[in-house]
Design a protein around this motif. Structure first.
Motif, PDB file in Angstrom:
ATOM      1  N   GLY A 114      41.904  20.768  26.852  1.00  0.00           N
ATOM      2  CA  GLY A 114      41.189  21.898  27.429  1.00  0.00           C
ATOM      3  C   GLY A 114      40.384  22.668  26.402  1.00  0.00           C
ATOM      4  N   GLY A 115      39.903  21.969  25.373  1.00  0.00           N
ATOM      5  CA  GLY A 115      39.099  22.616  24.338  1.00  0.00           C
ATOM      6  C   GLY A 115      39.903  23.254  23.227  1.00  0.00           C
ATOM      7  N   LEU A 116      41.217  23.313  23.372  1.00  0.00           N
ATOM      8  CA  LEU A 116      42.049  23.999  22.378  1.00  0.00           C
ATOM      9  C   LEU A 116      41.969  23.350  21.002  1.00  0.00           C
ATOM     10  N   THR A 117      41.885  22.014  20.957  1.00  0.00           N
ATOM     11  CA  THR A 117      41.833  21.350  19.651  1.00  0.00           C
ATOM     12  C   THR A 117      40.464  21.503  18.982  1.00  0.00           C
ATOM     13  N   LEU A 118      39.462  21.906  19.759  1.00  0.00           N
ATOM     14  CA  LEU A 118      38.119  22.068  19.187  1.00  0.00           C
ATOM     15  C   LEU A 118      37.918  23.424  18.523  1.00  0.00           C
ATOM     16  N   VAL A 119      38.590  24.433  19.056  1.00  0.00           N
ATOM     17  CA  VAL A 119      38.328  25.803  18.594  1.00  0.00           C
ATOM     18  C   VAL A 119      38.415  25.958  17.073  1.00  0.00           C
ATOM     19  N   PRO A 120      39.456  25.419  16.409  1.00  0.00           N
ATOM     20  CA  PRO A 120      39.524  25.591  14.953  1.00  0.00           C
ATOM     21  C   PRO A 120      38.401  24.880  14.201  1.00  0.00           C
ATOM     22  N   LYS A 121      37.755  23.913  14.845  1.00  0.00           N
ATOM     23  CA  LYS A 121      36.716  23.124  14.184  1.00  0.00           C
ATOM     24  C   LYS A 121      35.308  23.604  14.506  1.00  0.00           C
ATOM     25  N   LEU A 122      35.172  24.541  15.440  1.00  0.00           N
ATOM     26  CA  LEU A 122      33.844  24.934  15.890  1.00  0.00           C
ATOM     27  C   LEU A 122      33.045  25.602  14.785  1.00  0.00           C
ATOM     28  N   PRO A 123      31.766  25.267  14.675  1.00  0.00           N
ATOM     29  CA  PRO A 123      30.904  25.972  13.724  1.00  0.00           C
ATOM     30  C   PRO A 123      30.816  27.452  14.082  1.00  0.00           C
ATOM     31  N   ARG A 124      30.601  28.258  13.097  1.00  0.00           N
ATOM     32  CA  ARG A 124      30.484  29.700  13.296  1.00  0.00           C
ATOM     33  C   ARG A 124      29.354  30.004  14.286  1.00  0.00           C
ATOM     34  N   GLY A 125      29.631  30.885  15.237  1.00  0.00           N
ATOM     35  CA  GLY A 125      28.611  31.304  16.190  1.00  0.00           C
ATOM     36  C   GLY A 125      28.534  30.460  17.445  1.00  0.00           C
ATOM     37  N   MET A 126      29.395  29.451  17.574  1.00  0.00           N
ATOM     38  CA  MET A 126      29.378  28.608  18.775  1.00  0.00           C
ATOM     39  C   MET A 126      30.572  28.952  19.674  1.00  0.00           C
ATOM     40  N   THR A 127      30.312  29.072  20.966  1.00  0.00           N
ATOM     41  CA  THR A 127      31.343  29.365  21.956  1.00  0.00           C
ATOM     42  C   THR A 127      31.549  28.129  22.827  1.00  0.00           C
ATOM     43  N   VAL A 128      32.794  27.826  23.162  1.00  0.00           N
ATOM     44  CA  VAL A 128      33.094  26.653  23.991  1.00  0.00           C
ATOM     45  C   VAL A 128      33.715  27.087  25.307  1.00  0.00           C
ATOM     46  N   THR A 129      33.318  26.409  26.376  1.00  0.00           N
ATOM     47  CA  THR A 129      33.928  26.634  27.681  1.00  0.00           C
ATOM     48  C   THR A 129      34.184  25.302  28.366  1.00  0.00           C
ATOM     49  N   THR A 130      35.309  25.221  29.063  1.00  0.00           N
ATOM     50  CA  THR A 130      35.626  24.037  29.837  1.00  0.00           C
ATOM     51  C   THR A 130      34.960  24.057  31.208  1.00  0.00           C
ATOM     52  N   GLY A 131      34.532  25.232  31.645  1.00  0.00           N
ATOM     53  CA  GLY A 131      33.977  25.354  32.990  1.00  0.00           C
ATOM     54  C   GLY A 131      35.034  25.407  34.069  1.00  0.00           C
ATOM     55  N   ASN A 132      36.302  25.481  33.667  1.00  0.00           N
ATOM     56  CA  ASN A 132      37.391  25.415  34.652  1.00  0.00           C
ATOM     57  C   ASN A 132      37.454  26.636  35.568  1.00  0.00           C
ATOM     58  N   ALA A 133      37.101  27.794  35.042  1.00  0.00           N
ATOM     59  CA  ALA A 133      37.235  29.022  35.834  1.00  0.00           C
ATOM     60  C   ALA A 133      36.288  29.009  37.031  1.00  0.00           C
ATOM     61  N   TYR A 134      35.007  28.774  36.783  1.00  0.00           N
ATOM     62  CA  TYR A 134      34.082  28.772  37.915  1.00  0.00           C
ATOM     63  C   TYR A 134      34.339  27.587  38.836  1.00  0.00           C
ATOM     64  N   THR A 135      34.800  26.467  38.280  1.00  0.00           N
ATOM     65  CA  THR A 135      35.149  25.320  39.123  1.00  0.00           C
ATOM     66  C   THR A 135      36.276  25.690  40.080  1.00  0.00           C
ATOM     67  N   ALA A 136      37.270  26.435  39.599  1.00  0.00           N
ATOM     68  CA  ALA A 136      38.367  26.879  40.468  1.00  0.00           C
ATOM     69  C   ALA A 136      37.847  27.795  41.572  1.00  0.00           C
ATOM     70  N   ALA A 137      36.916  28.680  41.214  1.00  0.00           N
ATOM     71  CA  ALA A 137      36.343  29.583  42.216  1.00  0.00           C
ATOM     72  C   ALA A 137      35.566  28.803  43.270  1.00  0.00           C
ATOM     73  N   VAL A 138      34.815  27.796  42.836  1.00  0.00           N
ATOM     74  CA  VAL A 138      34.068  26.962  43.783  1.00  0.00           C
ATOM     75  C   VAL A 138      35.022  26.155  44.655  1.00  0.00           C
ATOM     76  N   ALA A 139      36.121  25.676  44.060  1.00  0.00           N
ATOM     77  CA  ALA A 139      37.114  24.936  44.834  1.00  0.00           C
ATOM     78  C   ALA A 139      37.655  25.802  45.975  1.00  0.00           C
ATOM     79  N   ARG A 140      37.966  27.051  45.678  1.00  0.00           N
ATOM     80  CA  ARG A 140      38.439  27.957  46.734  1.00  0.00           C
ATOM     81  C   ARG A 140      37.389  28.088  47.834  1.00  0.00           C
ATOM     82  N   ARG A 141      36.136  28.289  47.440  1.00  0.00           N
ATOM     83  CA  ARG A 141      35.066  28.434  48.430  1.00  0.00           C
ATOM     84  C   ARG A 141      34.915  27.163  49.254  1.00  0.00           C
ATOM     85  N   ASN A 142      35.049  25.993  48.621  1.00  0.00           N
ATOM     86  CA  ASN A 142      34.969  24.720  49.347  1.00  0.00           C
ATOM     87  C   ASN A 142      36.057  24.626  50.407  1.00  0.00           C
TER      88      ASN A 142
END
Length: 344
Positions: A114-142
């Motif tokens: 879920g991106g957890l292993t990437l966070v320590p390796k990310l270059p400075r200034g880069m943000t990572v998202t799995t997209g899981n939150a909005y996907t869950a919201a869309v799933a509810r709407r579906n």
């Protein structure tokens, strides 16, 4: 080519080919195909290539744009060492392109916990998202849309297949809040009871895919082979919503479900104003975006700098739904063909 622009993209969306068909979308694949004596040789050659920018994502006249970056591993290898190594390389490619936001698509999220292993390796200034939150919201709407279209409303019983996954936990809680009766299906009942202890007293817990037969609406959040849904498992009149990537049910199998009076639709899709992707993801139409890609866009558009990794929370899903509404992003309506039975 447009995706070789010098202007840095606001985000890079990372994914992998789901099958050999997707390999033909990769830049340079036509040359490889010409020098391959068989599809097997073509596949093997393509899978030796490094992470490759395969498309550009634009939004009408908006200056914000994104790039689609492919990690050339198929689903059966992306979760293993080579897949993880290629994802690490892809992060560097995204950084070299100047992207501020990195989105994880398909199995690149599970491959990195879920991106957890990437966070320590990310270059400075880069943000990572799995997209899981909005996907869950869309799933509810579906699910709500399907329940309304069938006339069942919140009296529908909903089976959540993959309920302990990175989308499943948040989606299950959101559906519980809506008042649906839930059948929570996971590989481990112990884990289901642990991850979703707060809603388990109001739900049925199962470790068997056959229990989808208890449901009026089936929400598929995993493409794990042990969780494949076949027509004989589903009761007539039910609706199946496939949000898995790769898909749990292939489009060519839809007719066999219809023969049992079961409607199947691909969910987890969104509409983004002006959206255009130069890579064909074989979605229902070219104006549809994956919900996880939509969240990546929203992170860049809103200027969110806090990582969204691991399991999404139901509360953050609600927040992302509000952000989406603010920027004109909405769930794509389902293709349920509710009149199919009447037509027959």
């Amino acid at each position: 080519m447009p995706y070789l622009r010098s202007q840095p993209p606001g985000f890079v969306f990372l994914a992998h080919p789901r099958d050999v068909k997707d390999l033909y979308n990769v830049r340079g694949s036509s040359v490889v195909a010409q020098h391959s004596s068989s599809e097997e040789e073509f596949r093997d050659k393509m899978l030796t290539m490094p992470p490759t920018i395969t498309g550009e994502i634009t939004f009408g006249f908006d200056v914000l744009r994104g790039e689609f970056l492919a990690v050339l591993c198929l689903p059966d290898t992306i979760l293993y060492s080579r897949g993880r190594e290629q994802i690490d390389l892809a992060v560097q490619v995204a950084h070299s392109r100047g992207a501020r936001v990195l989105g994880l698509g398909a199995l690149t999220a599970p491959a990195t916990r879920g991106g957890l292993t990437l966070v320590p390796k990310l270059p400075r200034g880069m943000t990572v998202t799995t997209g899981n939150a909005y996907t869950a919201a869309v799933a509810r709407r579906n699910v709500i849309e399907a329940s309304e279209a069938t006339g069942m409303g919140d009296s529908a019983t909903v089976a959540v297949v993959g309920c302990t996954g990175s989308v499943g936990v948040a989606a299950s809680r959101l559906l519980d809040r809506e008042g649906f009766r839930l059948v929570l299906i996971g590989r481990s009942q112990t884990r289901v009871r642990k991850e979703l202890a707060d809603i388990v007293p109001r739900a049925r817990v199962s470790g068997t895919i056959g229990d989808v037969g208890q449901a009026d609406i089936i929400l598929l959040l995993t493409g794990d082979p042990s969780a494949y849904v076949t027509p004989d498992l589903v009761k007539p009149g039910a609706v199946v919503l496939d949000l898995a990537h790769p898909l749990n049910i292939q489009h060519e199998d839809y007719p066999s479900f219809r023969q049992r009076d079961v409607r199947v639709a691909q969910g987890g899709l969104a509409r983004i104003p002006g959206y255009h992707l130069t890579t064909d993801l074989r979605l229902p139409d070219r104006h549809s975006a994956l919900a996880c890609l939509a969240e990546t866009y929203l992170f860049a558009k809103e200027g969110i700098t806090e990582h969204s990794v691991g399991h999404a929370s139901a509360d953050f899903a609600v927040q992302m739904e509000a952000v989406a509404a603010r920027h004109g992003v909405s769930p794509r309506p389902l293709d349920l063909d509710m009149n199919a039975r009447a037509a027959r």
